[in-house]
Design a protein around this motif. Structure first.
Motif, PDB file in Angstrom:
ATOM      1  N   THR A 180       1.252  -0.804  -0.071  1.00 23.18           N
ATOM      2  CA  THR A 180      -0.105  -0.264  -0.170  1.00 23.18           C
ATOM      3  C   THR A 180       1.057   1.058  -0.237  1.00 23.18           C
ATOM      4  OG1 THR A 180      -1.615  -1.073   1.452  1.00 23.18           O
ATOM      5  CG2 THR A 180      -1.281   1.290   1.250  1.00 23.18           C
ATOM      6  N   GLU A 181       1.612   1.192   1.016  1.00 21.36           N
ATOM      7  CA  GLU A 181       2.294   2.405   1.060  1.00 21.36           C
ATOM      8  C   GLU A 181       3.412   2.811  -1.131  1.00 21.36           C
ATOM      9  OE1 GLU A 181       5.016   1.340   4.236  1.00 21.36           O
ATOM     10  OE2 GLU A 181       3.705   2.051   6.102  1.00 21.36           O
ATOM     11  N   HIS A 182       3.388   1.420  -1.435  1.00 20.45           N
ATOM     12  CA  HIS A 182       4.638   1.679  -2.627  1.00 20.45           C
ATOM     13  C   HIS A 182       2.971   1.972  -3.201  1.00 20.45           C
ATOM     14  CE1 HIS A 182       7.733  -0.047  -0.032  1.00 20.45           C
ATOM     15  NE2 HIS A 182       8.810   0.559  -1.515  1.00 20.45           N
ATOM     16  N   GLY A 183       2.228   2.595  -3.455  1.00 19.06           N
ATOM     17  CA  GLY A 183       0.818   3.052  -4.514  1.00 19.06           C
ATOM     18  C   GLY A 183      -0.022   2.250  -4.814  1.00 19.06           C
ATOM     19  N   PHE A 184       0.482   0.497  -4.298  1.00 19.66           N
ATOM     20  CA  PHE A 184      -0.348  -0.562  -4.780  1.00 19.66           C
ATOM     21  C   PHE A 184      -2.118  -0.409  -4.252  1.00 19.66           C
ATOM     22  CE2 PHE A 184      -1.371  -4.374  -6.460  1.00 19.66           C
ATOM     23  CZ  PHE A 184      -1.138  -4.474  -8.190  1.00 19.66           C
ATOM     24  N   ASP A 185      -2.170  -1.001  -4.583  1.00 18.08           N
ATOM     25  CA  ASP A 185      -4.589  -1.419  -3.961  1.00 18.08           C
ATOM     26  C   ASP A 185      -4.491  -2.868  -3.703  1.00 18.08           C
ATOM     27  OD1 ASP A 185      -7.032  -0.846  -3.141  1.00 18.08           O
ATOM     28  OD2 ASP A 185      -7.414   0.192  -4.698  1.00 18.08           O
TER      29      ASP A 185
END
Length: 133
Positions: free
Chosen positions: A106-111
């Motif tokens: 999540t922190e790396h932009g993945f949902d």
């Protein structure tokens, strides 16, 4: 930032050592250093280091690539667990590791929720296909 499970375990070891040294904890009740020996922590950190390197650009990866990142870390953690006779990660440890994987993605932009939904998985099932621990 997601907190590594190994950081939590090392903090627990240090706190327990302080309590033992102060005499506020019965030595028979001290178990953290035995549960989390340095070789286990080091091996787990190596798996998580590789996972973090693989996460660079996760927000732009397609599902197949992200699932590949998850698969690699889970298989690496399986190897750590196997090296410790299947006793490296109990329920609490498994939950911390799974939460760490989800939070890091999540922190790396993945949902993560959208990914699991697209693949017919529950919210917390992204590791289940490969996980033996």
């Amino acid at each position: 930032m997601a907190e590594r499970p190994t950081t939590v375990w090392r903090q627990g070891i240090a706190e327990e050592a302080d309590e033992l040294a102060a005499g506020t904890l019965d030595p028979e009740c001290g178990c953290m250093a035995e549960l989390f020996p340095e070789h286990l922590l080091t091996a787990t950190d190596a798996a998580l280091d590789a996972f973090e390197r693989d996460l660079v650009g996760a927000g732009q990866m397609d599902d197949v690539r992200v699932l590949g990142v998850v698969e690699r870390v889970v298989l690496a953690l399986n190897a750590v667990d196997e090296a410790h006779k299947g006793q490296a990660f109990e329920t609490d440890e498994r939950e911390l590791l799974c939460d760490y994987i989800d939070e890091s993605l999540t922190e790396h932009g993945f949902d993560v929720i959208a990914l699991t939904s697209r693949h017919g998985l529950g919210k917390y099932q992204i590791t289940n296909k490969w996980r033996k621990w």
